[in-house]
Design a protein around this motif. Structure first.
Motif, PDB file in Angstrom:
ATOM      1  N   ALA A  79       0.829  -1.207   0.000  1.00  0.00           N
ATOM      2  CA  ALA A  79       0.000   0.000   0.000  1.00  0.00           C
ATOM      3  C   ALA A  79       0.861   1.253   0.000  1.00  0.00           C
ATOM      4  O   ALA A  79       0.523   2.248  -0.660  1.00  0.00           O
ATOM      5  CB  ALA A  79      -0.920  -0.009   1.217  1.00  0.00           C
ATOM      6  N   VAL A  80       1.975   1.206   0.712  1.00  0.00           N
ATOM      7  CA  VAL A  80       2.894   2.362   0.729  1.00  0.00           C
ATOM      8  C   VAL A  80       3.414   2.636  -0.677  1.00  0.00           C
ATOM      9  O   VAL A  80       3.423   3.787  -1.141  1.00  0.00           O
ATOM     10  CB  VAL A  80       4.067   2.108   1.702  1.00  0.00           C
ATOM     11  N   VAL A 138       0.587   4.056  -2.831  1.00  0.00           N
ATOM     12  CA  VAL A 138       0.300   5.465  -2.535  1.00  0.00           C
ATOM     13  C   VAL A 138       1.373   6.367  -3.129  1.00  0.00           C
ATOM     14  O   VAL A 138       1.071   7.415  -3.711  1.00  0.00           O
ATOM     15  CB  VAL A 138       0.197   5.681  -1.010  1.00  0.00           C
ATOM     16  N   GLY A 197       0.814   6.594  -6.765  1.00  0.00           N
ATOM     17  CA  GLY A 197      -0.328   7.454  -7.044  1.00  0.00           C
ATOM     18  C   GLY A 197       0.018   8.930  -6.898  1.00  0.00           C
ATOM     19  O   GLY A 197      -0.403   9.757  -7.718  1.00  0.00           O
ATOM     20  N   LEU A 198       0.791   9.257  -5.858  1.00  0.00           N
ATOM     21  CA  LEU A 198       1.213  10.646  -5.671  1.00  0.00           C
ATOM     22  C   LEU A 198       2.119  11.105  -6.804  1.00  0.00           C
ATOM     23  O   LEU A 198       2.012  12.241  -7.282  1.00  0.00           O
ATOM     24  CB  LEU A 198       1.937  10.793  -4.324  1.00  0.00           C
TER      25      LEU A 198
END
Length: 277
Positions: free
Chosen positions: A203-204, A207, A210-211
């Motif tokens: 998930a890290v 994310v 995605g950023l």
């Protein structure tokens, strides 16, 4: 608990063998062309990402075989790129066969999900004009959808160690899948804890990706927008230097997390694998 003890083993492993970070970072380079192209044109980025995703289907078996072989060796002693190449070549066919099999399963689940959503949507639209709506059909559709999701997650859960079995235990594609199912079934609590930790790590990375995509995607302000709303919705223009800096940061973080989790997953599998007698 094996999932927690393996973190310490993984930490000492990567400290002795930082080359694992380098190999993991190299894989992230396959994802960068699409992300960088997206900063120029979202449509171009989509096409390039699709092309590299297709290429990764054939690259990933070699990479997985190589880095798991390196991690397995690194737990006991120093490892090298020669091990990466040797293990990648030796286990490529078996890993590729399983990858295509799991890809087919994912495709089936995807098609079933799309069909289910279409049927559910058609039903809602069909009854939307009526004065009375029965909740029973909707409940049945929702329950079936939940069962499909649980079945999909179960397949992922019990087959997650097929690569480790193939590389570390030197078994073929079918036996690799069988052994993965066996070790998961015999160590449910430990594997569940391990899966939570790995999911958090994934998930890290997700994310961060995605950023990166969000910050590098060009935005066009609406002509009807007020200066205040445009300032609130438009992202800053990073420029070439900013994109390069984010790219380097993305590669470094991916390398650090990828190298660590390669060692961690290998250490954990070794702690739960069946002992030959």
């Amino acid at each position: 608990m094996g999932a927690l003890r393996s973190i310490q083993t993984a930490g000492s492993t990567v400290r002795r063998n930082p080359i694992l970070f380098v190999v993991a970072a190299a894989l992230s380079l396959f994802q960068l062309p699409g992300l960088i192209a997206q900063s120029i044109s979202p449509l171009l980025g989509s096409f390039i990402s699709l092309g590299f995703s297709g290429l990764l289907i054939f690259v990933m078996p070699f990479f997985i075989g190589g880095i798991l072989g390196m991690a397995n060796e690194a737990i006991d002693r120093r490892t090298s790129l020669q091990t990466f190449v040797h293990e990648g070549k030796a286990n490529y066919v078996s890993l590729l066969v399983v990858y295509f099999g799991l890809f087919a399963i994912n495709l089936v689940f995807g098609v079933v999900s799309v069909v289910g959503l279409a049927v559910g949507g058609a039903f809602v639209v069909g009854v939307g004009g009526g004065s009375q709506v029965s909740l029973l059909p909707l409940a049945v559709i929702g329950f079936v959808g939940l069962l499909i999701l649980l079945a999909y997650l179960t397949v992922l859960f019990v087959t997650q160690f097929f690569g480790h079995a193939i590389v570390i235990d030197d078994v073929g594609a079918v036996n690799g899948l069988k052994r993965s199912v066996t070790v998961v079934k015999d160590n449910l609590v430990s594997v569940f804890g391990y899966t939570i930790i790995v999911t958090i790590g994934g998930a890290v990375v997700g994310v961060l990706g995605g950023l990166f995509s969000l910050l590098t995607t060009p935005t066009v302000a609406s002509q009807s927008a007020t200066p205040t709303s445009a300032a609130m919705t438009q992202l800053p223009n990073l420029g070439l230097a900013g994109i390069v800096g984010l790219t380097v940061l993305m590669v470094l973080i991916s390398g650090l997390l990828g190298g660590f989790f390669a060692a961690y997953s290998t250490a954990f599998y070794r702690s739960i694998r069946p002992v030959e007698r």
